[in-house]
Design a protein around this motif. Sequence first.
Motif, mmCIF file in Angstrom:
data_model
loop_
_atom_site.group_PDB
_atom_site.id
_atom_site.type_symbol
_atom_site.label_atom_id
_atom_site.label_comp_id
_atom_site.label_asym_id
_atom_site.label_seq_id
_atom_site.Cartn_x
_atom_site.Cartn_y
_atom_site.Cartn_z
ATOM 1 N N THR A 386 1.085 -1.470 -0.044
ATOM 2 C CA THR A 386 0.121 0.106 -0.199
ATOM 3 C C THR A 386 0.739 1.340 -0.139
ATOM 4 O OG1 THR A 386 -0.400 0.126 2.943
ATOM 5 C CG2 THR A 386 -2.228 -0.990 1.125
ATOM 6 N N PHE A 387 2.631 1.009 0.517
ATOM 7 C CA PHE A 387 2.997 2.308 0.429
ATOM 8 C C PHE A 387 3.869 1.819 -0.894
ATOM 9 C CE2 PHE A 387 1.883 2.339 4.873
ATOM 10 C CZ PHE A 387 1.754 3.121 5.147
ATOM 11 N N LEU A 388 4.420 0.974 -1.142
ATOM 12 C CA LEU A 388 4.976 1.031 -2.068
ATOM 13 C C LEU A 388 5.036 1.788 -3.878
ATOM 14 C CD1 LEU A 388 7.923 -0.705 -3.775
ATOM 15 C CD2 LEU A 388 6.562 -2.344 -3.983
ATOM 16 N N TRP A 389 3.195 1.125 -4.095
ATOM 17 C CA TRP A 389 3.058 0.855 -5.195
ATOM 18 C C TRP A 389 2.611 2.434 -6.322
ATOM 19 C CZ3 TRP A 389 4.701 -2.177 -9.100
ATOM 20 C CH2 TRP A 389 4.521 -3.092 -9.261
ATOM 21 N N PRO A 390 1.514 3.109 -4.412
ATOM 22 C CA PRO A 390 1.800 4.606 -4.768
ATOM 23 C C PRO A 390 2.537 5.166 -5.801
ATOM 24 C CG PRO A 390 0.278 4.169 -2.891
ATOM 25 C CD PRO A 390 0.785 2.917 -3.759
ATOM 26 N N ALA A 391 3.795 5.577 -4.791
ATOM 27 C CA ALA A 391 5.484 5.676 -4.853
ATOM 28 C C ALA A 391 6.051 5.464 -6.544
ATOM 29 C CB ALA A 391 6.467 5.362 -4.222
ATOM 30 N N VAL A 392 6.047 3.740 -6.377
ATOM 31 C CA VAL A 392 6.341 3.904 -8.781
ATOM 32 C C VAL A 392 5.166 4.328 -8.940
ATOM 33 C CG1 VAL A 392 6.037 1.861 -9.819
ATOM 34 C CG2 VAL A 392 6.621 1.373 -6.947
ATOM 35 N N PHE A 393 3.884 4.283 -8.475
ATOM 36 C CA PHE A 393 2.917 5.544 -9.694
ATOM 37 C C PHE A 393 4.260 6.764 -10.161
ATOM 38 C CE2 PHE A 393 -1.328 7.799 -10.246
ATOM 39 C CZ PHE A 393 -0.676 7.142 -11.907
ATOM 40 N N VAL A 394 3.748 7.521 -9.118
ATOM 41 C CA VAL A 394 4.307 8.583 -8.649
ATOM 42 C C VAL A 394 5.256 8.570 -9.777
ATOM 43 C CG1 VAL A 394 5.587 10.480 -7.616
ATOM 44 C CG2 VAL A 394 3.074 9.563 -7.038
ATOM 45 N N LEU A 395 7.044 8.132 -10.074
ATOM 46 C CA LEU A 395 7.829 7.713 -10.044
ATOM 47 C C LEU A 395 7.721 7.518 -11.782
ATOM 48 C CD1 LEU A 395 9.999 6.430 -7.778
ATOM 49 C CD2 LEU A 395 9.880 8.263 -8.728
ATOM 50 N N ALA A 396 6.811 7.041 -12.187
ATOM 51 C CA ALA A 396 5.842 6.518 -13.096
ATOM 52 C C ALA A 396 5.385 7.103 -14.013
ATOM 53 C CB ALA A 396 4.695 5.110 -13.457
ATOM 54 N N MET A 397 4.856 9.087 -13.554
ATOM 55 C CA MET A 397 4.305 9.399 -13.467
ATOM 56 C C MET A 397 5.300 10.587 -14.336
ATOM 57 S SD MET A 397 0.604 9.580 -13.882
ATOM 58 C CE MET A 397 -0.165 11.805 -13.489
ATOM 59 N N VAL A 398 6.358 10.865 -13.413
ATOM 60 C CA VAL A 398 7.113 12.019 -13.595
ATOM 61 C C VAL A 398 7.841 11.319 -14.368
ATOM 62 C CG1 VAL A 398 8.541 12.955 -12.156
ATOM 63 C CG2 VAL A 398 7.099 12.918 -11.017
ATOM 64 N N GLY A 399 7.979 10.317 -15.111
ATOM 65 C CA GLY A 399 9.497 9.233 -15.289
ATOM 66 C C GLY A 399 8.720 9.957 -17.237
ATOM 67 N N ALA A 400 7.472 9.318 -17.108
ATOM 68 C CA ALA A 400 6.755 9.801 -18.692
ATOM 69 C C ALA A 400 7.184 11.046 -19.036
ATOM 70 C CB ALA A 400 5.614 8.921 -18.318
#
Length: 491
Positions: A386-400
């Motif tokens: 529940t903490f890991l994947w929201p952080a991954v989502f934010v990184l994905a948005m920034v990376g794209a």
Amino acid sequence: MENLVHGLAILTDPFSLFVILAGTLGGVMIGALPGLSSTMAVALLLPFTVSMDVIPAIAMLSALYCAGTYGGAITAILINSPGTPAACATAFDGYPLAENGQAGRALGMAVWSSFVGGTFSVFALLLAAPALARLAYNFGAPEYFALAVFGMSMLAAISGESAVKNLIGGAFGLLIATVGIDFTTGVERFTFGFPELMDGIDFIPVMIGIFGISELLTQANVLDRVYRRLAAEAVKLPSREDFRKVWKTMARSSFIGTFIGILPAEGGTVASMIGYNEAKRWSKEPEKFGHGAIEGVAGPETANNAATGGAMVPTLALGIPGSATTAVIMGALMVHGLRPGPHLFLEQPHFLYAIFTAMLVANFLFLGIGIVGAKLFARITLIPNTFLWPAVFVLAMVGAYSLEQNVVDIYIMLVFGLIGYIGRRHGFSPAPVIMGLVLGEMIENTLKQSLIIFDHNWLRFFERPIVDVFFALAILGLFSPLLFKMFQSRK
């Protein structure tokens, strides 16, 4: 020798050593997290390396690739949840060893096996890639077209539910590559009136979406899953008797992994499975496999790490990705203005030797990190999803968004994340889509150039011996799953 000396100069640059260390640490940590693969990590990190010089940028991504392949073994052994697909076979005997109180023994053997396989493949890369590049230097457009067709045909043999689904995924990737203006005719294709699509669909948002966002959606279905956690004891190196028992397995799996990695396919997972099967086949105690055989850890871990250097051979020498991760690294090279292929060896050989050096250093670094820090990395797996994947989502948005500062890229990422999620639910692997996308431009351009050379007489393709060889290999690759099933049934 002069080029090798220039490549070794990377060891005298503190910043390059720092980014290699950071990539190695990040690779081990990300590889140890269930669901996070080195492919997704490289795709997420790629946009942040655009502002870096090309050598530190590619060195960092290559180090992450090497270390991430090993990192998957940590959770495979400790919690029976492989951090990467390539570590699936490691869990077969690694987890029983951990259940029997021998987690340190299994972790120690995993890191040593990974080091042996990875180091062997780097030296194979050092020897094979320049020779292959010299052979390919005389290739023309017809030969490159046949080579790309051969690369696409290998989709029939890579991991996935069926060869047909892999080929459908590859064809879908080719279709994506045709979006935008055809520079030969000036015709807009599949833009649907969106000016942002005139230059085509960039592969980075597609990769982030189809690997990262699709995995996020998959993990969202299992947020309540409770993993069994095993406390890792202080890591002790395997005994001399263990090494005496597995050295033949390591040698065999090093050759297997390097050879499979060279093939344009998803080598790590396939190599680990074959490495495990061959370790069992040649073992004096095959009945122990599945119950805690130390060869069952050494075989797949040596093979999947040997596939990393092997996969870089066609990527650098021919411009054909050897795996999904090397497809992302190939994309990073193109972002930095470099086109992988034989010309790269002639124009910038010092750059390639720097990459070889970076991969070799990464293998030594994760050896030390794996021996000293296994207990620490095991605790990383306690991070709740529940903490890991929201952080991954934010990184994905920034990376794209960060590469072109274009909001449309975020929408593309989300769309392909949904496509990847639906595809996985129906047995479609994301790797063929990426292979088709990366090879699409080469296939289209070389086909057009070849037809112009042949005055639109496609039969003249068969007048060139190298083209005939690649076409024959492509046909063999397409029918290899069927031939393999026939051989197995007859056996």
